[in-house]
Design an enzyme around this catalytic site. Structure first.
Site, PDB file in Angstrom:
ATOM      1  N   LEU A 233      11.720 -96.600 -10.968  1.00  0.00           N
ATOM      2  CA  LEU A 233      12.034 -97.662 -10.259  1.00  0.00           C
ATOM      3  C   LEU A 233      12.596 -97.417  -8.798  1.00  0.00           C
ATOM      4  O   LEU A 233      13.391 -96.495  -8.506  1.00  0.00           O
ATOM      5  CB  LEU A 233      12.997 -98.789 -10.933  1.00  0.00           C
ATOM      6  CG  LEU A 233      13.149 -99.971 -10.073  1.00  0.00           C
ATOM      7  CD1 LEU A 233      11.976-101.178 -10.353  1.00  0.00           C
ATOM      8  CD2 LEU A 233      14.521-100.748 -10.655  1.00  0.00           C
TER       9      LEU A 233
ATOM     10  N   TYR B  70      11.225-109.226 -12.039  1.00  0.00           N
ATOM     11  CA  TYR B  70      12.615-109.791 -11.705  1.00  0.00           C
ATOM     12  C   TYR B  70      13.073-108.904 -10.593  1.00  0.00           C
ATOM     13  O   TYR B  70      12.900-107.598 -10.405  1.00  0.00           O
ATOM     14  CB  TYR B  70      13.503-109.878 -13.035  1.00  0.00           C
ATOM     15  CG  TYR B  70      14.034-108.581 -13.421  1.00  0.00           C
ATOM     16  CD1 TYR B  70      15.298-108.260 -13.017  1.00  0.00           C
ATOM     17  CD2 TYR B  70      13.340-107.488 -14.089  1.00  0.00           C
ATOM     18  CE1 TYR B  70      15.840-106.986 -13.336  1.00  0.00           C
ATOM     19  CE2 TYR B  70      13.910-106.483 -14.268  1.00  0.00           C
ATOM     20  CZ  TYR B  70      15.217-105.827 -14.120  1.00  0.00           C
ATOM     21  OH  TYR B  70      15.850-104.688 -14.412  1.00  0.00           O
TER      22      TYR B  70
END
Length: 287
Positions: free
Chosen positions: A202, A33
Site C-alpha cells: 500500500l 476505504y
C-alpha cells in the site's frame, strides 16, 4: 460504536445507521476505504488522503460520491459533531446496492464515515517500543489499492497477536513487504530503508510524508527490498500508520533489534511528523 456517523448524505446516530444486505461491500468486499488522523482538531494529510482515495476508486472503477471539497467538508463536520480533537476519521466507499452478480453493475456508490477518539501524540508505545513477528504474506496481488477486503491482513494480525506481538511484518519470497496495518522500516548505518512502491504494498500516506520529511532533514533513504535477516541485523526499526504515526520496533521474532530500545530515527521521524501536524493545526496544543 456510538456517536454520529455519516451515511449516504445524512448524519445519523450510529445506532440508527443501516446498510442493505445487498450492498456490494457486504457481499463482495467491493469498496475502498481511508483513515485520516485528527490532531489538534484538524484533519491531517488531507491532500495525500484525496490522492490515494482517488487512485483506489479509479483502480476498481467506483466513481466519487461527492466532490473533493464536499468530501472534506463532510469529514470535518463529522469530526466536529463527535468532538474529536485527537484520533481519526474512517471513511469508505462501496460500489453500492445491487443484485448479487460478480460483474460491476451501473449503480450509485454508497459512502460511510465515522470519527473516533484516540491518543496519537502521547502514545506510551512511542517510549517503550513494540514487538513484531514475521508472518506469511497471503494477500492478493493489488495491495496498492486500499480495499475493504482485508481478511488476509486480519488473519496475519491475529497470528501476530496470538504470538504475543503488537504487529506482524508480512513476508513474501524472503522479503518483508509491510505490516498488517502499517509500513515497515529498518535503519542501518544511518540510513532509513523501506520497500519501494509497487503493487506489492500500500502506498502509505505516513510513508510518503515521512520520507519527504527525512529528505528535508538530510537523512539518507534507501527504497529497496530487504530480507528478514537484514531486519534482524538492523541498528533499529520502526513502523508507521495513520493512528500510530511512528512507533519504534524493539524486537522481531523475539530477536532484539539494536540495543533493544527505541532508536534515534524513530524518535526523529515521529517528532518531525508531529511538528508538521502542528503546522497544519496552528491553534492546537502541539505548537
Amino acid at each position: 460504536m456510538d456517536g454520529v456517523v455519516f451515511l449516504n448524505g445524512e448524519f445519523v446516530e450510529a445506532s440508527q445507521a443501516k446498510v442493505s444486505v445487498f450492498d456490494r461491500g457486504y457481499l463482495f468486499g467491493d469498496g475502498v476505504y481511508e483513515v485520516l488522523p485528527v490532531i489538534g482538531g484538524k484533519l491531517i494529510d488531507q491532500e495525500n488522503f484525496l490522492i490515494r482515495l482517488k487512485n483506489s476508486l479509479a483502480a476498481v472503477g467506483i466513481r466519487w460520491p461527492y466532490s473533493e471539497e464536499r468530501y472534506l467538508d463532510i469529514l470535518e463536520e463529522l469530526m466536529h459533531r463527535n468532538e474529536v480533537e485527537e484520533g481519526g476519521v474512517y471513511t469508505q466507499v462501496t460500489r453500492g446496492v445491487a443484485a448479487r452478480e460478480f460483474a460491476y453493475p451501473r449503480i450509485e456508490p454508497c459512502c460511510m464515515a465515522f470519527a473516533f477518539k484516540k491518543a496519537l501524540v502521547d502514545n506510551p508505545l512511542a517510549q517503550t517500543g513494540v514487538a513484531v513477528v514475521t508472518v506469511d504474506d497471503i494477500r492478493w496481488k493489488r495491495r496498492d489499492i486500499k480495499s475493504i477486503s482485508l481478511i488476509g491482513q486480519c488473519m496475519a494480525k491475529q497470528q501476530s497477536v496470538e504470538a504475543g506481538a503488537y504487529e506482524g511484518w508480512m513476508v513474501e519470497d524472503g522479503y518483508i513487504t509491510e505490516g498488517t496495518s502499517s509500513t515497515a522500516y529498518i535503519c542501518k548505518d544511518d540510513t532509513i530503508i523501506t520497500r519501494p512502491l509497487s503493487r506489492a504494498i500500500l502506498p502509505g500516506i505516513r510513508r510518503k510524508s515521512l520520507l519527504k520529511l527525512a529528505e528535508m532533514e538530510g537523512v539518507r533513504i534507501e527504497q529497496r527490498l530487504f530480507t528478514v535477516e537484514e531486519a534482524y541485523q538492523a541498528d533499529e526499526a520502526f513502523l508507521s500508520s495513520a493512528t500510530t504515526i511512528v512507533l519504534p520496533v524493539i524486537s522481531i521474532d523475539g530477536k532484539t533489534i539494536g540495543n533493544g530500545k527505541p532508536g534515534k530515527y524513530a524518535a526523529l521521524m515521529r517528532q518531525l511528523y508531529i511538528r508538521m501536524a502542528a503546522d497544519e493545526s496552528p491553534a492546537s496544543r502541539l505548537g
